[in-house]
Design a protein around this motif. Sequence first.
Motif: not given
Length: 375
Positions: A51, A54-55, A57, A63-64, A67, A70-71, A258
């Motif tokens: 992982d 992690s951002c 929420q 959330n997924n 995340k 942003c990734w 994040c």
Amino acid sequence: MFNLLAGPLGRVVKLHSIVIDNQLFRLHYNATTLLLVFFSILVTSTQYFGDPISCVQHDSIPNNVLKTFCWLHGTFNLPEAYNKTVGPKGVPYSGIDKFTPGERKTYFLYYQWVCFVLFLQAMAFYAPHWIWKLYEGGLVKKLVQDLDCPVKDRNEVCGKAAVVAKYISTHLGLHACYFYAYVFTETLNFVNVVAQILLTDRFLGNMFTTYGTDVLKHSEMNPEVRNDPMSRIFPRLTKCTFHMFGTSGDVQKYDALCILAQNIINEKIYIFLWFWWVVLALGTGIAVGYRLATIMMPRLRHILLKNRARITDRRTVDSVMRRLRAADWFLVYQLSKNMHPVHFRIFLQELSQEFSTTDGSRLLTKENESNTTSV
């Protein structure tokens, strides 16, 4: 992971019984290649099977989704916020603050590519060895035969040494391409390590060349006022802006914080690589200078061969060196690193005798030609 290093990767960088280069050369394609491949695997295992981000929420955003967005699209921080105090009256974290229009942002996208870049760099460090090995073609191994073994019958050793001496004598002056191919790949090692430092600097936003010195300076500063240079290149906490439609159909903006857990590993990898590459570049630069010295200074070549042949009579070494130029000397020096010292002494004796026989034959031929001309 240990099994992987001891298995396939271990076979790639295994030590060979026949030496066709020097210790510094082997640091490039053995140690450095192994380290970079190991780091690439380490980053891959944490990046794609862990992982890495992690951002915070938001209730309206899964959330997924946040995340992943942003990734893929990168995160940012504010360079001006690095100089502000972390606390209730300052900023929540170094580099994190409320964004105002017109303020400069620093985006981070490199962390997606670290594992691939490290693997490509490993291949780049292995390439000079591959080129040299391809050009060398096993010549030293063929000439050494099994004279690296200390337990051999003397008659057998003399016979094989005589064959090698005959080869050297009949091929004097024909090893220039062989020698300068090695000089080229040795220089390529130096060019490569410097290029990797500069390319990594570009990859990390032009902050890598001074990374090591900045970290050392940071460790000597007052902990209450110092600003960790690692957090500038590898921030643990960044911001991400996400836009989506609201219930009324208007575009709404969300600022998320994040955590980049991946950068905890990245910062350790690159601080190690900075010191490793700097030392490697300095050592390789000295090695290139040493190689140029052996080309231009016959006396140095004489001293080096004499040092390798300590148990050989000095007059034998002197008689051999009188006939060897830089390229031929290099091949003989390569043989000295692979033959057993006793067998190498016999080889030099055979080579000295071969040179004497050749010189005598040439002198006799000239005298016969002179007598024929006189008649």
